[in-house]
Enzyme design. Structure first.
Site, short mmCIF file in Angstrom:
data_model
loop_
_atom_site.label_atom_id
_atom_site.label_comp_id
_atom_site.label_asym_id
_atom_site.label_seq_id
_atom_site.Cartn_x
_atom_site.Cartn_y
_atom_site.Cartn_z
N HIS A 82 72.29 47.71 64.62
CA HIS A 82 70.94 47.49 64.10
C HIS A 82 70.85 46.09 63.51
O HIS A 82 71.72 45.66 62.77
CB HIS A 82 70.63 48.54 63.03
CG HIS A 82 69.21 48.47 62.54
ND1 HIS A 82 68.18 49.07 63.21
CD2 HIS A 82 68.67 47.84 61.48
CE1 HIS A 82 67.05 48.83 62.57
NE2 HIS A 82 67.31 48.09 61.52
N ASP A 161 60.10 57.17 55.88
CA ASP A 161 60.18 55.73 56.12
C ASP A 161 58.92 55.22 56.82
O ASP A 161 58.46 54.11 56.55
CB ASP A 161 61.42 55.38 56.93
CG ASP A 161 61.54 53.86 57.08
OD1 ASP A 161 61.64 53.18 56.05
OD2 ASP A 161 61.49 53.37 58.23
N1 URA Z 1 64.02 47.06 59.02
C1 URA Z 1 63.79 48.33 58.59
O1 URA Z 1 63.94 49.30 59.34
N2 URA Z 1 63.41 48.49 57.32
C2 URA Z 1 63.25 47.48 56.46
O2 URA Z 1 62.92 47.71 55.31
C3 URA Z 1 63.48 46.16 56.91
C4 URA Z 1 63.89 45.98 58.22
#
Ligand code: URA
Length: 437
Positions: A82, A161
């Site tokens: 990631h 999220d």
């Molecule tokens: N990428 C993500 O998934 N979340 C963040 O807060 C910043 C970059």
């Protein structure tokens, strides 16, 4: 317990208990706590931070806000990579097939571009028919059959999220270490991974401009992984200038195909191999990064890595004809050149300016619901340290819409600075954080 009490305590520098954090995230995800109260809490966290215990519970509460993938029935180690987000960062696209061709399972869940950073899903979707949205069952079936899935986050995975990120984006609370770490790690831990390699970007085009901040972010994410029993390794890498030469969706697919053929730009190739080698060691198919690198080079030179990309593309509904003939990918109708005003050495090739410029051309979106133009973007012809003569081409602006070009052009023409004395090339891989055991 009321949201106001918790906001006031965090505002005044106090700590929240585990139960309070669990309640806060659950009620916000369910819609009981309104956006205005959560915005205030996010700003309090942005300013005051979270201690280690608070962050662990915060991440865990986000992770369990929705479904978690169950991939243990699929044999082999599952490893993902990631990136914290950058300009021209198409590394996932050549990386996943290369590593997959070497036998590591990759349940990769990527994002869309937002703001000046591009998104892997938008790039992949320039391949006609390429699907990135799957149910948990389809995702597992694809992974079992092909060893790699290049998908997006489902509606049900870490819904906390989804809401929090949109709110942070609208309230100036994105670049906070505990908020970034919990956002990234909750999503990655929901993938049921054995290992994770993080590419933590540092510099002008990154959320973290300073190495020290990026190091703290990387260490925080490595610690969250440790606590959950998931190995995490992080590379801190340079994002002062765009990665590779292409910034734009279709053109980044072209550059990824070149990389899979062993003909990609030097920085893209180097970083893909460095991250891929970590993944092969984590995936237990190589015992050292040197051995892993040789395996990746063989996968490229034999054509197996490119074949794997075709296999994944076909499995995900994409048209492989464009992989064999990238000229079939969308192209912009107009091109404008940025040229060197004087002879000298490139001192600045500003990732932020190129990223924002490309977004304004239509390659990215300012709001989630915006459409993108897959054909537009910027080709970076001169990078930091390069020698250029007056009039040489520094960049090519590829555009379709004259209004968009008008707003992007001033930023892009100003993105390069030429020095009259030599400038050393910038260091791509700055530091490695974390251990395999
Ligand atoms: N990428 C993500 O998934 N979340 C963040 O807060 C910043 C970059």
């Amino acid at each position: 317990m009321t949201a106001v009490e918790l906001i006031e305590r965090k505002r005044d520098g106090g700590t929240l208990t585990g139960n309070e954090i669990r309640w806060l995230i659950a009620e916000y995800t369910a819609g009981t706590i309104p956006d205005y109260q959560m915005s205030a809490m996010l700003m309090a966290v942005f300013i005051r931070g979270l201690n280690g215990e608070e962050l662990t519970v915060w991440t865990e509460s986000m992770l369990t806000s929705g479904e978690v993938l169950e991939l243990s029935a699929i044999p082999g180690r599952k490893v993902d990579k990631h990136s914290t987000g950058g300009v021209g960062d198409k590394i996932s696209i050549p990386l996943a097939p290369m590593v997959g061709a070497c036998g590591v399972k990759i349940p990769m869940m990527s994002g869309r571009g937002l703001g000046h950073t591009g998104g892997t899903l938008d790039k992949l979707e320039t391949i006609p028919g390429f699907r990135t949205s799957f149910t948990a069952g389809e995702f597992a079936t694809l992974l079992a059959a092909h060893g790699v899935v290049l998908g997006g986050q489902s509606e049900h995975l870490v819904p906390a999220d989804r809401k929090l990120y949109a709110l942070r984006d609208a309230t100036g609370t994105v670049p906070a270490i505990p908020l970034i770490a919990s956002s990234i790690m909750s999503k990655k831990l929901a993938e049921d991974l054995d290992g994770l390699v993080l590419d933590v970007k540092v510099g002008r085009g990154a959320f973290m401009e300073e190495v020290e901040q990026a190091r703290r972010l990387a260490e925080t994410m490595v610690e969250i992984g440790d606590l959950r029993g998931t190995k995490v390794i992080a590379l801190l890498t340079n994002m002062n200038q765009p990665l590779g030469r292409e910034v734009g969706n279709a053109s980044e697919i072209r550059e990824s195909i070149d990389t899979l053929h062993g003909e990609g730009p030097e920085d893209i190739t180097r970083l893909t191999y460095a991250l891929g080698a970590e993944m092969l060691v984590m995936g237990d198919v190589a015992t050292s990064v040197d051995e892993a690198r040789a395996m990746l080079e063989e996968a490229v030179s034999s054509g197996r890595a490119f074949d794997k990309f075709k296999e994944i593309t076909l499995a995900q509904g994409g048209d492989t004809a464009v992989l064999d003939n990238p000229d079939l990918l969308p192209k912009a109708t107009n091109e404008e050149l940025v040229t060197a005003p004087i002879s000298g050495w490139v001192k600045r090739c500003d990732a932020l300016a190129v990223g924002v410029g490309a977004m304004r051309l239509g390659a990215g979106r300012q709001r989630k619901e915006d459409d993108i133009d897959p054909a537009v973007g910027v080709t970076v012809e001169a990078k930091i340290g390069d020698r250029v003569e007056q009039g040489d081409v520094l960049g090519r602006i590829r555009w379709n819409d004259s209004y968009a070009y008008g707003v992007a052009a001033p930023l892009l023409t100003d993105a390069w600075e030429i020095s009259d004395s030599p400038v050393p090339p910038s260091q791509l891989i700055i530091e490695r954080i974390g251990a395999y055991v």
